[in-house]
Structure formats: structure tokens, C-alpha cells
Design a protein around this motif. Structure first.
Motif, mmCIF file in Angstrom:
data_model
loop_
_atom_site.group_PDB
_atom_site.id
_atom_site.type_symbol
_atom_site.label_atom_id
_atom_site.label_comp_id
_atom_site.label_asym_id
_atom_site.label_seq_id
_atom_site.Cartn_x
_atom_site.Cartn_y
_atom_site.Cartn_z
ATOM 1 N N ASP A 1 0.830 -1.213 0.000
ATOM 2 C CA ASP A 1 0.000 0.000 0.000
ATOM 3 C C ASP A 1 0.862 1.260 0.000
ATOM 4 O OD1 ASP A 1 -2.499 -1.231 -0.060
ATOM 5 O OD2 ASP A 1 -2.609 -1.392 2.119
ATOM 6 N N GLU A 2 1.883 1.291 0.835
ATOM 7 C CA GLU A 2 2.731 2.482 0.916
ATOM 8 C C GLU A 2 3.548 2.653 -0.359
ATOM 9 O OE1 GLU A 2 4.720 5.942 2.487
ATOM 10 O OE2 GLU A 2 2.715 5.019 2.554
ATOM 11 N N THR A 3 3.998 1.556 -0.941
ATOM 12 C CA THR A 3 4.726 1.647 -2.201
ATOM 13 C C THR A 3 3.841 2.250 -3.285
ATOM 14 O OG1 THR A 3 6.041 -0.301 -1.595
ATOM 15 C CG2 THR A 3 6.047 0.349 -3.908
ATOM 16 N N LEU A 4 2.597 1.801 -3.365
ATOM 17 C CA LEU A 4 1.670 2.363 -4.339
ATOM 18 C C LEU A 4 1.387 3.839 -4.057
ATOM 19 C CD1 LEU A 4 -0.794 -0.629 -4.657
ATOM 20 C CD2 LEU A 4 0.423 0.430 -6.580
ATOM 21 N N ARG A 5 1.223 4.186 -2.788
ATOM 22 C CA ARG A 5 0.951 5.579 -2.435
ATOM 23 C C ARG A 5 2.091 6.488 -2.871
ATOM 24 N NH1 ARG A 5 1.857 9.692 0.680
ATOM 25 N NH2 ARG A 5 3.706 8.721 1.577
ATOM 26 N N VAL A 6 3.322 6.082 -2.581
ATOM 27 C CA VAL A 6 4.474 6.890 -2.955
ATOM 28 C C VAL A 6 4.607 6.978 -4.472
ATOM 29 C CG1 VAL A 6 6.989 7.036 -2.860
ATOM 30 C CG2 VAL A 6 5.711 6.447 -0.801
ATOM 31 N N LEU A 7 4.394 5.864 -5.156
ATOM 32 C CA LEU A 7 4.460 5.858 -6.616
ATOM 33 C C LEU A 7 3.460 6.847 -7.209
ATOM 34 C CD1 LEU A 7 5.383 4.609 -9.327
ATOM 35 C CD2 LEU A 7 3.686 2.788 -8.942
ATOM 36 N N LYS A 8 2.241 6.853 -6.696
ATOM 37 C CA LYS A 8 1.229 7.792 -7.188
ATOM 38 C C LYS A 8 1.626 9.235 -6.908
ATOM 39 C CE LYS A 8 -2.479 4.401 -6.591
ATOM 40 N NZ LYS A 8 -3.633 3.979 -5.758
ATOM 41 N N ALA A 9 2.233 9.474 -5.763
ATOM 42 C CA ALA A 9 2.679 10.831 -5.439
ATOM 43 C C ALA A 9 3.794 11.282 -6.377
ATOM 44 C CB ALA A 9 3.145 10.899 -3.984
ATOM 45 N N ILE A 10 4.735 10.384 -6.652
ATOM 46 C CA ILE A 10 5.812 10.703 -7.594
ATOM 47 C C ILE A 10 5.228 11.061 -8.953
ATOM 48 C CG2 ILE A 10 7.736 9.709 -8.890
ATOM 49 C CD1 ILE A 10 8.330 8.013 -6.358
ATOM 50 N N GLN A 11 4.318 10.242 -9.433
ATOM 51 C CA GLN A 11 3.745 10.493 -10.748
ATOM 52 C C GLN A 11 2.938 11.788 -10.769
ATOM 53 O OE1 GLN A 11 1.678 6.900 -11.930
ATOM 54 N NE2 GLN A 11 3.587 5.806 -12.300
ATOM 55 N N HIS A 12 2.280 12.092 -9.655
ATOM 56 C CA HIS A 12 1.488 13.328 -9.607
ATOM 57 C C HIS A 12 2.381 14.554 -9.702
ATOM 58 C CE1 HIS A 12 -2.028 15.816 -8.630
ATOM 59 N NE2 HIS A 12 -1.139 16.592 -8.031
ATOM 60 N N VAL A 13 3.434 14.599 -8.907
ATOM 61 C CA VAL A 13 4.274 15.804 -8.916
ATOM 62 C C VAL A 13 5.067 15.920 -10.213
ATOM 63 C CG1 VAL A 13 4.399 15.962 -6.409
ATOM 64 C CG2 VAL A 13 6.166 14.685 -7.636
ATOM 65 N N GLN A 14 5.359 14.784 -10.861
ATOM 66 C CA GLN A 14 6.034 14.877 -12.158
ATOM 67 C C GLN A 14 5.084 15.400 -13.229
ATOM 68 O OE1 GLN A 14 7.997 11.061 -12.935
ATOM 69 N NE2 GLN A 14 9.833 11.831 -11.913
ATOM 70 N N ALA A 15 3.809 15.066 -13.104
ATOM 71 C CA ALA A 15 2.817 15.576 -14.052
ATOM 72 C C ALA A 15 2.373 16.992 -13.703
ATOM 73 C CB ALA A 15 1.605 14.649 -14.086
ATOM 74 N N HIS A 16 2.552 17.403 -12.445
ATOM 75 C CA HIS A 16 2.146 18.734 -11.980
ATOM 76 C C HIS A 16 3.319 19.363 -11.222
ATOM 77 C CE1 HIS A 16 -1.527 16.241 -12.282
ATOM 78 N NE2 HIS A 16 -2.097 17.344 -12.732
ATOM 79 N N PRO A 17 4.325 19.840 -11.948
ATOM 80 C CA PRO A 17 5.566 20.299 -11.306
ATOM 81 C C PRO A 17 5.407 21.527 -10.419
ATOM 82 C CG PRO A 17 5.594 20.749 -13.670
ATOM 83 C CD PRO A 17 4.413 19.881 -13.420
#
Length: 202
Positions: A155-171
Motif C-alpha cells: 500500500d505504501e509503495t503504491l501511495r508513494v508511486l502515485k505521489a511521484i507520478q502526480h508531482v512529475q505531471a504537476h511540477p
């Protein structure tokens, strides 16, 4: 005192590349990290045929589709041979085996990959429970290392992955503590953070 590698590997750097033999759907294949054009979750575990390790490997496999939906592949790595990996996969889960899994298990029998990622414990000759998230450009975005006796969280791995992808898409945004998709983000400016704290404290 442990004499660990003096590697200065850290987030923001290019992830060390490697080519190694892996077991993929019951077959031996060569895998090369730099050939992946997706996000990669790269995790290390100590040994095949142990106790905490199969719980992690199976849990990541059972939720593999969730990672695929996030354009992400998974690679598991230990210092065991590909023959040991195959034997473990061919062992039923009720007997402590893995059964079929959905991603490659990589053999690091020369211990070069574990050394490059600074997770090799020389006292036992195996990797600690290191987990790394690498983005599509091959940049290391996240790393965590557990000691041997406790497992990691899918769960935490998925949460962090989603956060990484979000900030890369929304710098222009950053993700605060425990952020989940759809939750409020923050602008990394004095006025942006003030607006965030006013919003969550109303």
C-alpha cells in the motif's frame, strides 16, 4: 561495526544499470534495467526459501495489475541463483513456495547489483530489504531499506508511486503527508503553503 559499501547512491541520481539473468514466467531471460521505459519498483530481499520474503513477493505479485495500471514494472532481486528462483516458483505456496508470480525474479549471485544499490550486508552475504522507485528517465526517486525481520508495505509503495507520478505531471505542486490521489496538494511557495494550511485547518 558493519563495513558497508561507501556508495553515495541517493535519490535524484541515475539508478545503477545492470544486466542479469531472471526467471520470467518459468523461463530464464536476460533483463536489463535501462531497457525498461516505464516506472520500475526494484526491490531486494535476502534469500529464497525463507520466511518473510515470500509474503512480500506474493503480495506484490497479487497486486501487480495495480502497478501495471500506473505504467510500472516490478523487479525482485536476491543473491540466489536463477535455479534457486525457479525451484522456489515451482514450489506450492502452501509449502512455503511462491507459485506463479507476475514479474521477474533477478539473480544477483555475484552480488554486484546489491552492492551498487548499497543494500548488501557483508555479515550475511545477502541484501537487506531495499526498495527503490525509478522513474521513466531512469532517475531514482525513492528508496527505503528495512532490516531483515520485518516486511514492507505494498500500500505504501503504491501511495508513494502515485505521489511521484502526480508531482512529475504537476511540477508546480507538492504532496503533503499521507497524500492520496484526489487529496489537496500544496504550492511550494510561502503564499501557497499558507493557503493549504488555512484550508485544512478550517
Amino acid at each position: 561495526m558493519n563495513n558497508y559499501s561507501e556508495s553515495c547512491l541517493r535519490v535524484g541520481q541515475i539508478a545503477p544499470d545492470f544486466t542479469a539473468t531472471a526467471v520470467v514466467h518459468g523461463q530464464f531471460q536476460q533483463v536489463q534495467l535501462s531497457r525498461y521505459r516505464k516506472y520500475v519498483v526494484l526491490f531486494f530481499y535476502p534469500f529464497d526459501f525463507t520466511f518473510v520474503c515470500p509474503t512480500e513477493i506474493i503480495a506484490f505479485s497479487d497486486r501487480y495489475a495495480e502497478f501495471q495500471d500506473l505504467n510500472t514494472d516490478i523487479l525482485g532481486v536476491s543473491v540466489d541463483s536463477e535455479f534457486s528462483h525457479l525451484a522456489w516458483i515451482q514450489t506450492e505456496r502452501k509449502m512455503g513456495g511462491l507459485g506463479d508470480i507476475n514479474y521477474p525474479l533477478v539473480s544477483d549471485i555475484k552480488k554486484e547489483i546489491s552492492t551498487a544499490y548499497n543494500v548488501l550486508d557483508p555479515n550475511i552475504g545477502a541484501a537487506l530489504r531495499g526498495l527503490f522507485i525509478i522513474d521513466r528517465a531512469g532517475i531514482l526517486q525513492y528508496s527505503t531499506v528495512n532490516n531483515l525481520s520485518f516486511g514492507r508495505s505494498v500500500d505504501e509503495t503504491l501511495r508513494v508511486l502515485k505521489a511521484i507520478q502526480h508531482v512529475q505531471a504537476h511540477p508546480q505542486e507538492v504532496c503533503p503527508v499521507d497524500w492520496q490521489p484526489g487529496a489537496q496538494t500544496m504550492s511550494p511557495t510561502p503564499s501557497g503553503s499558507q493557503a493549504y494550511f488555512k484550508l485544512i485547518n478550517n
